[in-house]
Write an enzyme that holds these catalytic residues in place. Structure first.
Site, PDB file in Angstrom:
ATOM      1  N   CYS A  19       0.838  -1.197   0.000  1.00 50.03           N
ATOM      2  CA  CYS A  19       0.000   0.000   0.000  1.00 50.03           C
ATOM      3  C   CYS A  19       0.879   1.256   0.000  1.00 50.03           C
ATOM      4  O   CYS A  19       1.838   1.324   0.769  1.00 50.03           O
ATOM      5  CB  CYS A  19      -0.886  -0.031   1.246  1.00 50.03           C
ATOM      6  SG  CYS A  19      -2.066   1.320   1.343  1.00 50.03           S
ATOM      7  N   PRO A  20       0.615   2.197  -0.894  1.00 48.17           N
ATOM      8  CA  PRO A  20      -0.544   2.348  -1.765  1.00 48.17           C
ATOM      9  C   PRO A  20      -0.309   1.868  -3.201  1.00 48.17           C
ATOM     10  O   PRO A  20      -1.138   2.129  -4.071  1.00 48.17           O
ATOM     11  CB  PRO A  20      -0.773   3.856  -1.747  1.00 48.17           C
ATOM     12  CG  PRO A  20       0.624   4.416  -1.736  1.00 48.17           C
ATOM     13  CD  PRO A  20       1.399   3.444  -0.846  1.00 48.17           C
TER      14      PRO A  20
END
Length: 80
Positions: A19-20
């Site tokens: 993430c992201p």
């Protein structure tokens, strides 16, 4: 029972990304797709179990299927 993940229009392997990055890659890939096309996303980041469904709602894409019981996770979306 048929496998909903067979024959997508495009496939994105986001394994190893955290993430992201997976959602950023999904967004970039979806931009290059036509409305109605399907994208199979393969990922192993636990955050995708929250981020991919949220992305679909926010961007008005349809999450057709998701498989998150085991790695790698699989998601199938249709571009809205």
């Amino acid at each position: 029972m048929t496998d909903p993940f067979t024959n997508p229009d495009k496939t994105l392997d986001a394994q190893g990304l955290r993430c992201p990055e997976p959602v950023m890659m999904v967004r970039k890939t979806v931009r290059q797709m036509e409305t109605g096309q399907t994208l199979l996303i393969i990922a192993d980041d636990p955050a995708t179990t929250r981020d991919i469904p949220g992305f679909c709602v926010f961007m008005e894409h349809e999450l057709l299927a998701q498989e998150t019981e085991q790695l790698p996770y699989r998601y199938l979306l249709r571009k809205g």
